[in-house]
Motif scaffolding. Structure first.
Motif, PDB file in Angstrom:
ATOM      1  N   MET A 204      17.211 -20.049  15.376  1.00 55.60           N
ATOM      2  CA  MET A 204      16.154 -18.818  15.074  1.00 55.60           C
ATOM      3  C   MET A 204      16.121 -18.220  16.504  1.00 55.60           C
ATOM      4  O   MET A 204      15.114 -18.720  17.420  1.00 55.60           O
ATOM      5  CB  MET A 204      14.644 -19.533  14.937  1.00 55.60           C
ATOM      6  CG  MET A 204      14.689 -20.137  13.278  1.00 55.60           C
ATOM      7  SD  MET A 204      13.342 -20.821  12.871  1.00 55.60           S
ATOM      8  CE  MET A 204      13.274 -22.142  13.497  1.00 55.60           C
ATOM      9  N   LEU A 205      17.111 -17.288  16.686  1.00 57.94           N
ATOM     10  CA  LEU A 205      16.834 -16.667  18.039  1.00 57.94           C
ATOM     11  C   LEU A 205      17.027 -15.330  17.908  1.00 57.94           C
ATOM     12  O   LEU A 205      17.720 -14.533  16.920  1.00 57.94           O
ATOM     13  CB  LEU A 205      18.550 -17.119  18.649  1.00 57.94           C
ATOM     14  CG  LEU A 205      18.705 -18.718  18.939  1.00 57.94           C
ATOM     15  CD1 LEU A 205      20.059 -18.866  19.409  1.00 57.94           C
ATOM     16  CD2 LEU A 205      17.669 -19.054  19.986  1.00 57.94           C
ATOM     17  N   SER A 206      16.280 -14.527  18.714  1.00 57.71           N
ATOM     18  CA  SER A 206      16.368 -13.195  18.729  1.00 57.71           C
ATOM     19  C   SER A 206      17.530 -12.433  19.383  1.00 57.71           C
ATOM     20  O   SER A 206      18.310 -13.190  20.070  1.00 57.71           O
ATOM     21  CB  SER A 206      14.974 -12.603  19.612  1.00 57.71           C
ATOM     22  OG  SER A 206      13.958 -13.247  19.095  1.00 57.71           O
ATOM     23  N   GLY A 207      17.808 -11.239  18.986  1.00 53.60           N
ATOM     24  CA  GLY A 207      18.980 -10.489  19.370  1.00 53.60           C
ATOM     25  C   GLY A 207      20.353 -11.096  18.963  1.00 53.60           C
ATOM     26  O   GLY A 207      20.503 -11.606  17.928  1.00 53.60           O
ATOM     27  N   MET A 208      21.097 -10.823  19.814  1.00 60.96           N
ATOM     28  CA  MET A 208      22.642 -11.297  19.630  1.00 60.96           C
ATOM     29  C   MET A 208      22.983 -12.302  20.697  1.00 60.96           C
ATOM     30  O   MET A 208      23.914 -11.808  21.534  1.00 60.96           O
ATOM     31  CB  MET A 208      23.381 -10.204  19.708  1.00 60.96           C
ATOM     32  CG  MET A 208      24.764 -10.594  19.104  1.00 60.96           C
ATOM     33  SD  MET A 208      24.578 -11.012  17.201  1.00 60.96           S
ATOM     34  CE  MET A 208      26.522 -11.745  17.135  1.00 60.96           C
ATOM     35  N   PRO A 209      22.524 -13.390  20.743  1.00 56.66           N
ATOM     36  CA  PRO A 209      22.854 -14.407  21.756  1.00 56.66           C
ATOM     37  C   PRO A 209      24.265 -15.031  21.693  1.00 56.66           C
ATOM     38  O   PRO A 209      24.739 -15.106  20.568  1.00 56.66           O
ATOM     39  CB  PRO A 209      21.771 -15.493  21.709  1.00 56.66           C
ATOM     40  CG  PRO A 209      21.521 -15.531  20.303  1.00 56.66           C
ATOM     41  CD  PRO A 209      21.583 -14.185  19.923  1.00 56.66           C
ATOM     42  N   GLU A 210      24.721 -15.403  22.878  1.00 55.56           N
ATOM     43  CA  GLU A 210      26.106 -16.390  22.843  1.00 55.56           C
ATOM     44  C   GLU A 210      25.568 -17.946  22.996  1.00 55.56           C
ATOM     45  O   GLU A 210      24.768 -18.204  24.011  1.00 55.56           O
ATOM     46  CB  GLU A 210      27.050 -15.935  23.980  1.00 55.56           C
ATOM     47  CG  GLU A 210      27.493 -14.674  23.881  1.00 55.56           C
ATOM     48  CD  GLU A 210      28.187 -14.216  24.792  1.00 55.56           C
ATOM     49  OE1 GLU A 210      28.542 -14.778  26.001  1.00 55.56           O
ATOM     50  OE2 GLU A 210      28.684 -13.130  24.998  1.00 55.56           O
ATOM     51  N   LEU A 211      26.149 -18.817  22.213  1.00 56.03           N
ATOM     52  CA  LEU A 211      25.855 -20.309  22.389  1.00 56.03           C
ATOM     53  C   LEU A 211      27.113 -20.915  22.631  1.00 56.03           C
ATOM     54  O   LEU A 211      28.193 -20.890  22.301  1.00 56.03           O
ATOM     55  CB  LEU A 211      25.280 -20.842  20.929  1.00 56.03           C
ATOM     56  CG  LEU A 211      23.760 -20.608  20.302  1.00 56.03           C
ATOM     57  CD1 LEU A 211      23.491 -18.964  20.356  1.00 56.03           C
ATOM     58  CD2 LEU A 211      23.460 -21.052  19.272  1.00 56.03           C
ATOM     59  N   ARG A 212      26.797 -21.913  23.587  1.00 57.01           N
ATOM     60  CA  ARG A 212      27.862 -22.795  23.944  1.00 57.01           C
ATOM     61  C   ARG A 212      27.314 -24.350  23.967  1.00 57.01           C
ATOM     62  O   ARG A 212      26.322 -24.722  24.273  1.00 57.01           O
ATOM     63  CB  ARG A 212      28.427 -22.638  25.474  1.00 57.01           C
ATOM     64  CG  ARG A 212      29.013 -21.226  25.614  1.00 57.01           C
ATOM     65  CD  ARG A 212      29.466 -20.897  27.146  1.00 57.01           C
ATOM     66  NE  ARG A 212      30.107 -19.739  27.336  1.00 57.01           N
ATOM     67  CZ  ARG A 212      31.607 -19.331  26.987  1.00 57.01           C
ATOM     68  NH1 ARG A 212      32.096 -20.593  27.037  1.00 57.01           N
ATOM     69  NH2 ARG A 212      32.103 -18.375  27.348  1.00 57.01           N
TER      70      ARG A 212
END
Length: 414
Positions: A203-211
């Motif tokens: 449940m994350l706003s925008g267009m995040p990158e996850l590592r």
């Protein structure tokens, strides 16, 4: 891929709808498809690819329809079939049921979809969620001058809409391991493996990158050098950038062969049968938790097969409760909380019309179901989760570890 045209036919071979994408194959060639199909059915051998001259028909059947692609090139058949099955998926999501009636009732929408799904023989937009943003079931033709095409069509990531925002940015990570075990009647482990998955709900706003970072060094030590390549690939895959989907859930499921890791049964079962005369049997089952004492297995179910003619059950357990399920010829011993290192007993008394009949039947394996939270057999751990988004907001990652039973069978010789 290079498909020349796509047709939808009824069960009699009549063309319901078609789309000519390249114009390099005469559309009347489809008349030969049904004749070829009938000939093959009479011969008892139906081929998924049929040819008439230099024209090839690649087809699938769904419900009361044939979906056929034609080509006169040496096309990649697997891609053509992938597209045909994608057609079925998109049409089904639009019309609930894909059959002759739904095609006839939605000609306009079907034509619009065919125009968007493929261009000059090559697949284009095939995600039904994106298509539904600008092709509705009202049957209205697209007017470029009046209709704004959603940005998802031209986004670098087409499956996520812009402008998604949450009041609280969170990521929930489940590390789940299922243990499969087969123990023979002599008490030897015949096979054991772990099937692992890492599931993310975002449940994350925008267009995040996850590592995502794992403790691969510790895994190498557990499994030996022979599995380093496999686990390194797993770590690399999870280290790649992961973007949350527009339904706020994303999962990476991986199966890691643990051939270098000796997996012992987490709950060990021993069973003994005592026979009294020819009409009474007592089954004694001992269960031991072979995992660390700090952990607890929840909702344990030990399913013990009994003879089909058993009756008059009586039970005695050191913990939990047992019940007879006559329609399945089972005793189900349920233990709500099973701490590691503990040992429990269950005794079941049955009346039997004939003990000899029981001996002839043989005994199916005892099966076990359980779930151990905050525990993994492999020792895998999430070391970190980095969330990078241009607005710079802070997000909370939550990690949960679960080990559960998969195909867990223990055979007995008594």
């Amino acid at each position: 891929m290079s498909a020349s045209a796509v047709f939808v036919l009824d069960l009699k071979g009549k063309v319901l709808i078609c789309r000519n994408y390249k114009g390099d194959v005469d559309m009347s060639e489809i008349d030969h498809f049904f004749t070829l199909l009938m000939q093959q059915e009479e011969e008892g051998l139906v081929c998924p690819v049929m040819s008439h001259g230099n024209v090839h028909f690649l087809w699938i059947k769904h419900s009361n329809l044939y979906l056929v692609a034609t080509t006169n090139k040496n096309s990649n058949a697997s891609l053509v079939y992938a597209f045909l099955y994608k057609l079925v998926e998109v049409f089904t999501e639009y019309f609930k049921e894909l059959e002759e009636e739904s095609i006839q009732d939605n000609f306009v929408v079907v034509y619009e979809l065919l125009d968007e799904l493929m261009d000059f023989g090559f697949p284009q937009t095939t995600d039904s969620k994106i298509l539904q943003e600008y092709i509705t079931q009202k049957g209205n033709k697209l007017e470029v001058a009046k209709t704004k095409v959603p940005t998802t069509v031209t986004n670098a990531v087409s499956w996520r809409s812009e402008g998604i925002k949450y009041k609280k940015n969170e990521v929930f990570i489940d590390v789940i391991e299922s243990i499969n075990v087969l123990v023979n009647a002599n008490g030897s482990v015949m096979s054991s493996d772990i099937v692992g998955s890492i599931k993310l709900k975002t449940m994350l706003s925008g267009m995040p990158e996850l590592r995502l970072g794992l403790n691969d060094r510790m895994l190498f030590a557990l499994t030996g050098r022979k599995n380093q390549t496999i686990l390194h690939c797993l770590s690399d895959e999870l280290m790649k950038r992961i973007s949350p989907t527009n339904v706020c859930a994303h999962a990476l499921s991986v199966t890691v062969p643990m051939s270098g890791l000796q997996v012992k049964p987490l709950i060990w079962i021993e069973s003994v049968i005592e026979k009294f005369s020819h009409s009474r049997v007592e089954i004694m089952v001992k269960a031991k938790g072979q995992f660390k004492k700090q952990s607890v297995a929840n909702n344990v179910e030990i399913r013990v097969p009994v003879p089909s003619d058993a009756d008059s059950p009586k039970f005695k357990t050191s913990t939990g409760h047992a019940k007879y399920v006559p329609e399945k010829n089972l005793v189900v011993w349920s233990i709500k909380s099973f701490p590691g290192g503990k040992e429990f007993l269950m005794r079941a008394h049955f009346g039997l019309p004939s003990v000899e009949n029981h001996e002839l039947e043989g005994r199916p394996p005892i099966t076990v179901k359980f779930e151990i939270p905050y525990f993994t057999v492999s020792g895998i751990q999430v070391r970190y989760m980095k969330i990078i988004e241009k607005s710079g907001y802070q997000a909370l990652p939550w990690v949960r570890y679960i080990t559960q039973s998969g195909d867990y069978q223990l055979r007995t010789n008594s």
